[in-house]
Design an enzyme around this catalytic site. Structure first.
Site, mmCIF file in Angstrom:
data_model
loop_
_atom_site.group_PDB
_atom_site.id
_atom_site.type_symbol
_atom_site.label_atom_id
_atom_site.label_comp_id
_atom_site.label_asym_id
_atom_site.label_seq_id
_atom_site.Cartn_x
_atom_site.Cartn_y
_atom_site.Cartn_z
ATOM 1 N N HIS A 138 104.114 67.314 -78.282
ATOM 2 C CA HIS A 138 103.599 66.201 -77.473
ATOM 3 C C HIS A 138 102.122 66.338 -77.129
ATOM 4 C CE1 HIS A 138 107.919 66.252 -77.273
ATOM 5 N NE2 HIS A 138 107.941 65.019 -76.812
ATOM 6 N N GLU B 246 118.149 59.848 -79.384
ATOM 7 C CA GLU B 246 117.375 58.834 -80.121
ATOM 8 C C GLU B 246 118.102 57.494 -80.159
ATOM 9 O OE1 GLU B 246 114.384 59.349 -80.681
ATOM 10 O OE2 GLU B 246 114.455 61.500 -80.339
HETATM 11 O O1 X8Z Z 1 110.716 64.850 -77.662
HETATM 12 C C1 X8Z Z 1 111.859 64.684 -77.306
HETATM 13 C C2 X8Z Z 1 112.758 63.703 -78.052
HETATM 14 C C3 X8Z Z 1 112.003 62.541 -78.594
HETATM 15 S S1 X8Z Z 1 111.503 61.429 -77.369
HETATM 16 C C4 X8Z Z 1 113.415 64.405 -79.213
HETATM 17 N N1 X8Z Z 1 112.374 65.427 -76.288
HETATM 18 C C5 X8Z Z 1 111.573 66.400 -75.553
HETATM 19 C C6 X8Z Z 1 111.226 67.584 -76.440
HETATM 20 O O2 X8Z Z 1 111.805 67.736 -77.516
HETATM 21 O O3 X8Z Z 1 110.382 68.384 -76.034
HETATM 22 C C7 X8Z Z 1 113.716 65.307 -75.724
HETATM 23 C C8 X8Z Z 1 113.803 66.356 -74.674
HETATM 24 C C9 X8Z Z 1 112.410 66.822 -74.381
HETATM 25 ZN ZN ZN Z 2 113.020 60.343 -76.375
#
Ligand code: X8Z
Ligand code: ZN
Length: 636
Positions: free
Chosen positions: A526, A396
């Site tokens: 996501h 972050e």
């Molecule tokens: O979502 C994230 C970050 C925020 S941009 C914590 N990541 C992905 C996840 O958690 O699925 C980082 C690695 C992949």
């Molecule tokens: Zn990120």
């Protein structure tokens, strides 16, 4: 910790103020803008000077709009109330009207009078556009907020004690990371999918339709096509590039998968692991089976398991003894500043949410926020003191470093040249921080582990469990989503097609039969949040390219995975130069400036893991690679 609680309370008071304030501000921006439009009717934008002056004004307007949207989103994500949700919808709606007017006005600009840089700005301006219909924009915004609210507030109750209900972060995630009881793992795995998927599914169906309507209006084939262009600007055949990169790293994944399966079978027996070659999704130490580092203690060779457990415990114990959450952030800041990158601003420390508050509902998934206001950058996390969170803190803070590096660019260039580079900055630092050498510098490694080839390989194995295991997961989320947007996957086959990909690419099966009543993609943040995911797949390759280049510049000699570029001003200065560019140049140019190549490639990640690959080959003698691809665990 106390200071932080006080800071959080102060933030709450500020939120209340800025909430009303931003609505009033938005009206003012709108009115101002309408006035300036009338003025512009007289002005032709066909000279270079007039067009550039107009673009300058546009950058100013966009800054105000970005700031108000960022404030509204921050307020909502750190306090999930329906009033805050409504504010996000209202602001999205009104901002989209202004974007639309800007776009209409942009038609008066003759591109032939502009130089390359300003033509680039004009192109990016197009990507701000959503639908022309403000109702669609608002509906899209509130549908997303509804989905994330379900995700962020979901809880799974203990069977033996129905009043004891656990949220995802940190409780359910901790169960998945630490429990070695297959029944408990299954409870958390299935429970989380039961409280998210079925409730999110109908909203997601509407959401896809709304997003596609907006994209088609803007002459894109579908929302996936819009996304690919926005995030990977000027990349001919981005999809083919992803496919090619996946094939390059697949052999390494197959090795790791076969090795982990072998060790899991030793631990749990064929009755739990199965015999088809694929691995049940609940045994890999992570809610989504995306990063497997948490099971390193049970997948190292049996004779090393005690030592590995001791080392992991030692790391965790010393980390906790030496630092609180704020200390993790200070560690990361010190690392960045040691290579002449940035210290966090006062506003950062004052306004960030670093731990989970207990007086309101929040979105715990870690995120970094550019507030588009001087020195105002924030992180939102529900951090605890663990090695995993130490990695995420660097991730972050990497975003914040990028925000700070391009702060002086025009608003239209305040981003990375592709979305993967943003994701890669903090991870590049974390590769250095999690090297044996740096952990030792931080006093987190016991002297008994020094100069041990066995420890060296175990550390590399842990890294592979996170970085190599992630690759097919990072690859399929948007491969699935692009097909959903294009209509190739219809809504009555969302879940089955998802599991077909999980099996084909990851070699993973559901631990209990699934059906279309479930909607397992929605169990991953996501999807309800509508954040792109292919960026992470590319980032997991690009970060090794960045790392290799910084290691070279720092004068590192020896195996790549042993490099720590801590305190290398040369390395940091070179990196900073690339970050400073923001989105003002094509990503190929930025990459060339840092690494001397214009291509994203798997060569650095392969070099980093070469010693492990050789080790795995030895461990795998006689062990078949791959799995039976015919049977997903499905019930009709
Ligand atoms: O979502 C994230 C970050 C925020 S941009 C914590 N990541 C992905 C996840 O958690 O699925 C980082 C690695 C992949
Ligand atoms: Zn990120």
């Amino acid at each position: 910790m106390n200071r932080l609680t006080v800071l959080l309370c102060m933030c709450l008071v500020t939120f209340g103020y800025s909430l009303k304030n931003s609505q009033v501000q938005l009206k003012n921006v709108l009115l101002d803008y309408l006035k300036s439009l009338n003025g512009n009717k007289e002005t032709a934008l066909d000279s270079r000077h007039s067009a550039v002056t107009w673009l300058h004004k546009v950058n100013g307007r966009l800054l105000e709009l970005e700031n108000m949207q960022a404030e509204a989103l921050w307020n909502f994500e750190t306090n999930l109330t329906s009033a805050n949700k409504k504010m996000v919808g209202d602001i999205d709606r009104e901002a989209s009207e202004i974007y639309q007017q800007l776009l209409d006005e942009a038609k008066a600009v003759d591109p032939s009078v502009l130089d390359q840089t300003h033509r680039r700005m004009m192109r990016f301006l197009q990507s701000y556009a959503k639908s022309r219909d403000p109702n669609i924009v608002e509906h899209t915004s509130t549908t997303r907020s509804d989905m994330v609210t379900i995700y962020n507030t979901g809880k799974v109750c203990r069977i033996e004690d129905p009043h004891k209900c656990l949220p995802l972060e940190p409780e359910l995630e901790n169960v998945m990371a630490n429990s070695r009881d297959p029944a408990e793992l299954l409870w958390a795995w299935k429970g989380w999918r039961d409280v998210t998927g079925p409730r999110i599914k109908p909203l997601y169906e509407t959401f896809v339709t709304l997003l596609n309507e907006g994209a088609v209006e803007k002459n894109y084939a579908d929302y996936g096509a819009y996304w690919r262009e926005k995030l990977f600007d000027q990349t001919p055949d981005f999809e083919a590039m992803c496919d090619r990169l996946w094939l390059e790293v697949r052999p390494l994944y197959l090795q790791l998968h076969a090795y982990v399966r072998k060790m899991l079978t030793k631990m749990y027996g064929a009755k739990v692991v199965g015999t088809s070659g694929s691995i049940p999704a609940h045994l890999l130490g992570n809610m989504w089976a995306q990063e497997w580092g948490n099971i390193v203690d049970i997948v190292v060779p049996s004779s090393d398991q005690t030592e590995m457990k001791n080392m992991e415990n030692h790391l965790q114990t010393v980390l906790k003894r030496k630092h609180d959450v704020m200390g993790l952030f200070r560690l990361a800041e010190e690392f960045f500043s040691s290579i002449s990158l940035y210290n966090m601003t006062d506003t950062f420390w004052r306004k960030s949410m670093l731990v989970k508050p207990n007086d309101r509902k929040v979105q715990c998934h870690a995120s970094a926020h550019d507030m588009f206001k001087k020195h105002d950058f924030r992180i939102k996390m529900c951090a605890e003191v663990t090695m995993d969170y130490l990695q995420t803190v660097h991730h972050e803070m990497g975003h914040v470093q990028y925000f700070m590096a391009y702060e002086n660019q025009p608003t239209l260039f305040r981003d990375s040249p592709n979305s993967a580079f943003h994701e890669a900055v903090g991870d590049t630092m974390a590769l250095s921080v999690l090297s044996f050498k740096h952990l030792d510098t931080l006093g987190l490694m016991g002297s008994q582990y020094k100069n041990s080839p066995k420890v060296d390989i175990m550390i590399l194995l842990k890294s592979a469990l996170n970085k190599i295991a992630f690759l097919p997961f990072g690859y399929i989320i948007d491969k699935w989503r692009w097909k959903v947007f294009s209509g190739e996957i219809s809504k009555n086959e969302y879940n089955r097609r998802f599991w077909e990909m999980r099996l084909k690419y990851q070699g993973i099966v559901a631990p209990v039969p699934r059906s279309e009543h479930d909607f397992d993609p929605a169990a991953k943040f996501h999807i309800p949040d509508n954040s792109p995911y292919m960026s992470y797949f590319i980032s997991f390759l690009a970060q090794f390219q960045f790392y290799e280049s910084l290691c070279q510049t720092s004068g590192h000699v020896g195996p790549l995975h042993q490099c720590d570029f801590y305190r290398s001003q040369e390395a940091g200065t070179k990196f900073k130069k690339m970050l400073n560019l923001g989105k003002s140049v094509p990503w190929q140019q930025a990459l060339f400036q840092l690494t001397g190549t214009r291509q994203i490639s798997a060569s650095s990640i392969k070099k980093y893991f070469e010693p492990l690959s050789q080790w795995l080959t030895k461990q795998l003698q006689g062990e078949p690679l791959g799995w039976d691809k015919a049977t997903i665990n499905w019930k009709d």
